[in-house]
Design a protein around this motif. Sequence first.
Motif, PDB file in Angstrom:
ATOM      1  N   GLN A  91       0.824  -1.190   0.000  1.00  0.00           N
ATOM      2  CA  GLN A  91       0.000   0.000   0.000  1.00  0.00           C
ATOM      3  C   GLN A  91       0.867   1.251   0.000  1.00  0.00           C
ATOM      4  O   GLN A  91       0.547   2.231  -0.650  1.00  0.00           O
ATOM      5  N   GLU A 117      -7.278  -1.943  -1.401  1.00  0.00           N
ATOM      6  CA  GLU A 117      -8.411  -1.992  -0.483  1.00  0.00           C
ATOM      7  C   GLU A 117      -9.215  -3.268  -0.690  1.00  0.00           C
ATOM      8  O   GLU A 117      -9.622  -3.932   0.275  1.00  0.00           O
ATOM      9  N   ASN A 135      -6.845  -0.861   6.347  1.00  0.00           N
ATOM     10  CA  ASN A 135      -6.947   0.091   5.253  1.00  0.00           C
ATOM     11  C   ASN A 135      -7.554   1.409   5.702  1.00  0.00           C
ATOM     12  O   ASN A 135      -7.870   2.252   4.882  1.00  0.00           O
ATOM     13  N   ARG A 136      -7.741   1.569   7.017  1.00  0.00           N
ATOM     14  CA  ARG A 136      -8.328   2.808   7.531  1.00  0.00           C
ATOM     15  C   ARG A 136      -7.331   3.552   8.424  1.00  0.00           C
ATOM     16  O   ARG A 136      -7.712   4.454   9.148  1.00  0.00           O
ATOM     17  N   THR A 137      -6.052   3.171   8.370  1.00  0.00           N
ATOM     18  CA  THR A 137      -5.041   3.743   9.254  1.00  0.00           C
ATOM     19  C   THR A 137      -3.985   4.485   8.442  1.00  0.00           C
ATOM     20  O   THR A 137      -3.450   3.960   7.468  1.00  0.00           O
ATOM     21  N   LYS A 138      -3.703   5.714   8.843  1.00  0.00           N
ATOM     22  CA  LYS A 138      -2.677   6.506   8.172  1.00  0.00           C
ATOM     23  C   LYS A 138      -1.293   5.931   8.467  1.00  0.00           C
ATOM     24  O   LYS A 138      -1.061   5.400   9.559  1.00  0.00           O
ATOM     25  N   SER A 196     -12.774  11.343   5.753  1.00  0.00           N
ATOM     26  CA  SER A 196     -11.613  10.627   5.233  1.00  0.00           C
ATOM     27  C   SER A 196     -11.724   9.142   5.536  1.00  0.00           C
ATOM     28  O   SER A 196     -12.204   8.723   6.584  1.00  0.00           O
ATOM     29  N   ASP A 197     -11.257   8.319   4.578  1.00  0.00           N
ATOM     30  CA  ASP A 197     -11.212   6.877   4.810  1.00  0.00           C
ATOM     31  C   ASP A 197     -10.133   6.522   5.824  1.00  0.00           C
ATOM     32  O   ASP A 197     -10.218   5.487   6.487  1.00  0.00           O
ATOM     33  N   LYS A 198      -9.092   7.349   5.924  1.00  0.00           N
ATOM     34  CA  LYS A 198      -7.978   7.084   6.839  1.00  0.00           C
ATOM     35  C   LYS A 198      -8.288   7.741   8.191  1.00  0.00           C
ATOM     36  O   LYS A 198      -7.734   8.766   8.540  1.00  0.00           O
ATOM     37  N   ASP A 244      -5.018   6.991  13.216  1.00  0.00           N
ATOM     38  CA  ASP A 244      -3.599   7.335  13.139  1.00  0.00           C
ATOM     39  C   ASP A 244      -2.779   6.158  13.646  1.00  0.00           C
ATOM     40  O   ASP A 244      -3.181   5.464  14.583  1.00  0.00           O
ATOM     41  N   SER A 245      -1.627   5.951  13.044  1.00  0.00           N
ATOM     42  CA  SER A 245      -0.730   4.896  13.507  1.00  0.00           C
ATOM     43  C   SER A 245       0.343   5.495  14.400  1.00  0.00           C
ATOM     44  O   SER A 245       0.664   6.682  14.285  1.00  0.00           O
TER      45      SER A 245
END
Length: 590
Positions: free
Chosen positions: A301, A314, A353-356, A411-413, A416-417
Amino acid sequence: MDGGVNPLLPDSILFEIFLYLDYKDVLSVGQACRQWHAVAQDEVLWKELFYRYYSVARDVPRHPAAVSWYGEFQRLYDTIPCVEVQTLKEHSDQVLHLSFSHNGYMFASCSKDCTVKIWNNDLEFSLLHSSNMKKFNWGYTQFSQFNADDSLLLVSGVFLGPRTSSSGEIAVISLDNFTLLSRVRNKPYDVFGCWLNETNLISGNLHRIGYLTSCSVLWLNNAFQGVESENMNVVKRLFKLQNLNASTIRTVMVVDCSRYDSPDLPPNQGEQSTSDPVLVPHQTTDLCSDSEEEEEEEPKQQTTPEDSTGAKSEAKREDGLDRFLTDIIEGRIRPVMTELEMETKVAQLLAQNRTKPPEPNLLSMEGCSQKKYLIFTTGCLTYSPHQIGIKQILPHQMTTAGPVLGEERESDKFFDSLDHVIDIHGHIIGMGLSPDHRYLYVNSRAWPQDCIISDPLQPPPIAEEIDLHVLDLKTMKEAKRALRAHRAYTPSDDFFFIFLDVSRDFVASGAEDRHGYIWDRHYNICLAKLQHDDVVNSVAFSPVEQELLLTASDDCTIKAWRSPRTMRILQAEKPRLRKPLFSWATNQRS
């Protein structure tokens, strides 16, 4: 014998004899005559006395700022705040936390009696103000922090809502007239909160997603929001982080990289560390994983152009979730997962797929003068905090100006990581920063070696010994062996949070064994034990005078401790210059 031309014994023989004496006797015989005086000042002799008396490991060199071994012996003996000078008894219940103002003129105390008290620091401490927070439905006050210019005080407490919960609240008090400026909800209560700058503070909120899964949201708040116009943008979301296995974000603090003490930085450590695999945040997350499939997909990704493969990535992840659920239904997952394990696994797959992605170049010194980190305790295996999470605060996040509240909701993201994670392998019960913000000191109680956590709600038993870890925030690695002298006895489901503090040369901590402890930061040795009648919850060095220390205890008292050197100065009618030789040795510790 007085300066005789033919001394009875040569210096070498006197030196060998003096080696058998302790430091008091060496100082005494050094006053007999000039020859003995000269031998008694020998640097090799005092080096031997130093290592022997303080039990310092022989491979530890002398402090780089020291000019002599005699001076180092004197410093460690004479400048430790170990003489009790005052006991404050104005609190009616357990005293939980202490904090000094940056200029050292005031300090604040929090207590189970639900008050925050502000004290004046003079030759004797006196009470300036007391605020009772029961009128705001607080259970007790637990933490306080002065802002950078000492004009405001952040006070954190436990809020008693209509239902039993772990909610807290943060209040901001003006130090000009002791008026309450604002109140901010804070959940869970042991996030505590902290200042980002003079006017903005960080609080937390917790949202349940499942039985074990939740997300923590960290907010930036304006300290004056209670008096600002309703149209002002006073609240801004900083980070939204997924929590697994009943863990939560707690104990937030801000690291200001501009305060790093550059001459003390190890050469090239930062550059060498950037390639270390431990810097990959997914390494920690994968401790909760039962499959390596996600590890193979994550880099794709990040390295594939969005316009050509974003949808494919995704879809591939969602296919991975579909395959996982199908495998469970058809019984192909072995061993069979429990419902709790299944929830954690599904939550991981849904969030992939939802994490920056994490911020790059976390350890780069480029722009260090502007960098700030948010540090907090977290976990991935159980609800007890066992990891240090680190997230870089970007420049645009340091102000409440701009989009607020609903920011990035489309936002899809939306997760936060973490930029970096340090696993402590035990239950974290306290943290403190060095004055230059380079070193993080962590109190923890270790888990049994090679323990396996099968149930997140049943953490492993924790050791009675408290380990004090020293983490270098420039290299993100443990800097020194863990210090150990203090103890705790409560189990992991009923643990005490023990606040510690760090000065230029010393680190201090409370303990459940009714003592406060002081260590030397360079030599890693315990220098003093400070007696109370119950658990010592918090300690605080004066930021401008490290020879003054406060300790707070469950015995409802606050004790002030000063060094023997300071006590001689304060007790002298007319302070005068005197020769340093031997004058300190005649004053014994209390």
